[in-house]
Scaffold this motif. Structure first.
Motif: not given
Length: 489
Positions: A10, A186, A218-219
């Motif tokens: 993130r 993240g 990022s997830e």
């Protein structure tokens, strides 16, 4: 061989990318590179450095501030300059590979005939990563392009692609080299070596399967192509290449080395006073051997590296031998008057071992015994290039076989790969030498010990290696030992 690391987060990723790539340094010695992408600026940033006389981190520390963005990939390469930046109908992307492309010339010729341009060269040679990139952009999408690589490349190829919307990780079709996925809040990461994860706060979440393709954001992770059922992961990942804390297919490197040594130590009747591992990859086996044999582990040899980086490898053969010698320092107090047993990962050419044996005995070792973590190397590696031997006669086991089969007198046997051409032997005949306990095998091992001035020499059995790894034999490549794998893509 080489290793890579990529992460998407993130927030700014360059510091973790830098350290993640640095944790691959034991896998390669020639070049290192990193590339990042920033959504805010829409820019890719890249840097590549030669590592043949220094460490990765010393080349990149001073320029980290120039890398922007939340996603990046990097590589320690034993071959070509990477990453590459490309722009095509698939979009802009950066590319790194861990690959051995045996048919590079054939691929290049075909691409040139299709009016494609080869612009990257390493030491005047074709850059294999560029070939892989060009094969990818021939696809209608990334998955189609990567499948084109799988169909075309003979050898092995694992890939990381940094795109404008994520990182694509594609493992070699036969799974010869690994890709491990890690995650934390993240952030996601992909690496050749899971040893990169703990200190960066990642937890191992997935082992990418043979031929499998995944996309990281990022997830989380999305599967783009299912894995193949068949696998031929290189056994030398555990025996030699891997860092002790790394894990492949759920099996820890140090644990595997310990188990291999323990099995041999339990079975070996040889009486010795101490056991020592040849640093670094022989240590785990030696600790296991000492426990199985119930004798003390002592550091009769230590490794000195502050001024001798692994990547420093002079072009001159005599200087290379000197560098190898300078790194290992024997301890006379641990040797004098003792029956010493040493464990090492493999015997390739045997040149340095022969010299080390003489030094150990000159320093007072009463006996020098060697135990090797793998079987004798009889075939060269066509898949990940473990032995780095273009000529199989550089392998000491193969030289001994040649001399036996050529009828050379055992008192005057030639020990030079350049003196006599190889004797044409059938695969069946070679496999007689590869079969543990056969008359041919026993004679070969005895002759290797004689040439290297070793009191006794034993090699691990393939069965014990497979048991220690914990995978079915059909899923592990043991080609160097038994010539069993015929897969070329």
């Amino acid at each position: 061989m080489g290793g890579f690391f990529g992460t998407i987060q993130r927030h700014r990723c360059v510091e973790e990318l830098f350290y993640g790539v640095d944790y691959q340094s034991h896998l390669g010695t020639k070049r290192g590179g990193m590339a990042t992408y920033s959504k805010e600026t829409g820019e890719f940033k890249r840097s590549i450095h030669n590592l043949e006389s220094t460490y990765f981190r010393t080349k990149f520390e001073d320029e980290l501030q120039k890398f922007l963005g939340e996603a990046g990939i990097g590589v320690i390469s034993d071959t070509d300059a990477q990453p590459l930046l490309m722009n095509s109908h698939l979009g802009r992307f950066a590319l790194v590979t861990v690959a051995k492309v045996n048919n590079a010339d054939e691929i290049a010729k075909k691409l040139l005939s299709e009016n494609m341009v080869l612009s990257e060269f390493s030491s005047g040679r074709i850059n294999p990563t560029e070939l892989i990139g060009l094969l990818i952009i021939k696809g209608k999408n990334f998955v189609d392009g990567i499948e084109n690589v799988y169909k075309t490349v003979k050898g092995s190829c694992s890939i990381l692609i940094l795109t404008e919307d994520g990182i694509i990780a594609a493992r070699d079709f036969w799974g010869r080299t690994p890709i491990v996925i890690g995650k934390k809040e993240g952030a996601m990461a992909a690496t050749s070596e899971s040893t990169a994860f703990p200190n960066l706060g990642f937890e191992t979440s997935y082992y990418v399967g043979p031929g499998e393709i995944v996309r990281l954001t990022s997830e989380g992770m999305e599967q783009l192509r299912k894995p193949e059922e068949n696998m031929q992961i290189c056994s030398f990942l555990w025996i030699y290449y891997g860092f002790p804390t790394s894990v492949y297919e759920g099996k820890n490197v140090e644990d595997m080395r310990y188990d291999t040594g323990f099995s041999m130590g339990q079975e070996d009747p040889t009486e010795v006073d101490s056991v020592c591992g040849i640093p670094d990859s022989g240590i785990g086996m030696a600790v296991g051997y000492a426990a199985g044999h119930k004798v003390p582990y002592q550091r009769s040899i230590s490794k000195y590296t502050p001024t001798w980086p692994r990547s420093f490898m002079p072009a001159n053969q005599s200087m290379r031998n000197l560098v190898a010698k300078m790194k290992l320092i024997p301890n006379k107090a641990m040797l004098e008057g003792k029956r010493c047993l040493f464990c090492d990962d493999s015997i390739v050419r045997g040149t340095q071992l022969k010299e080390n044996t003489k030094i150990l005995k000159d320093l007072g070792a009463k006996e020098v015994h060697m135990r090797i973590a793998c079987p004798p190397l009889i075939w060269g590696c066509p898949f990940v290039n473990f032995s780095a031997s273009k000529n199989e006669l550089e392998l000491i086991a193969r030289r001994v076989i040649r001399d036996f089969e050529s009828g050379a007198n055992t008192k005057t046997m030639l020990d030079d790969a350049n003196n006599v051409e190889d004797v044409a032997l059938s695969e069946e005949r070679l496999k007689q030498y590869a079969t543990t306990g056969s008359p041919e095998y026993n004679a070969m091992v005895e002759e290797i010990a004689r040439r290297l001035n070793i009191d006794t020499l034993k090699f691990s059995k393939i069965e014990d290696i497979i048991k220690a790894i914990g995978l079915p034999k059909c899923k592990v490549c043991t080609h160097c030992f038994d010539g069993s794998s015929k897969h070329t893509i």
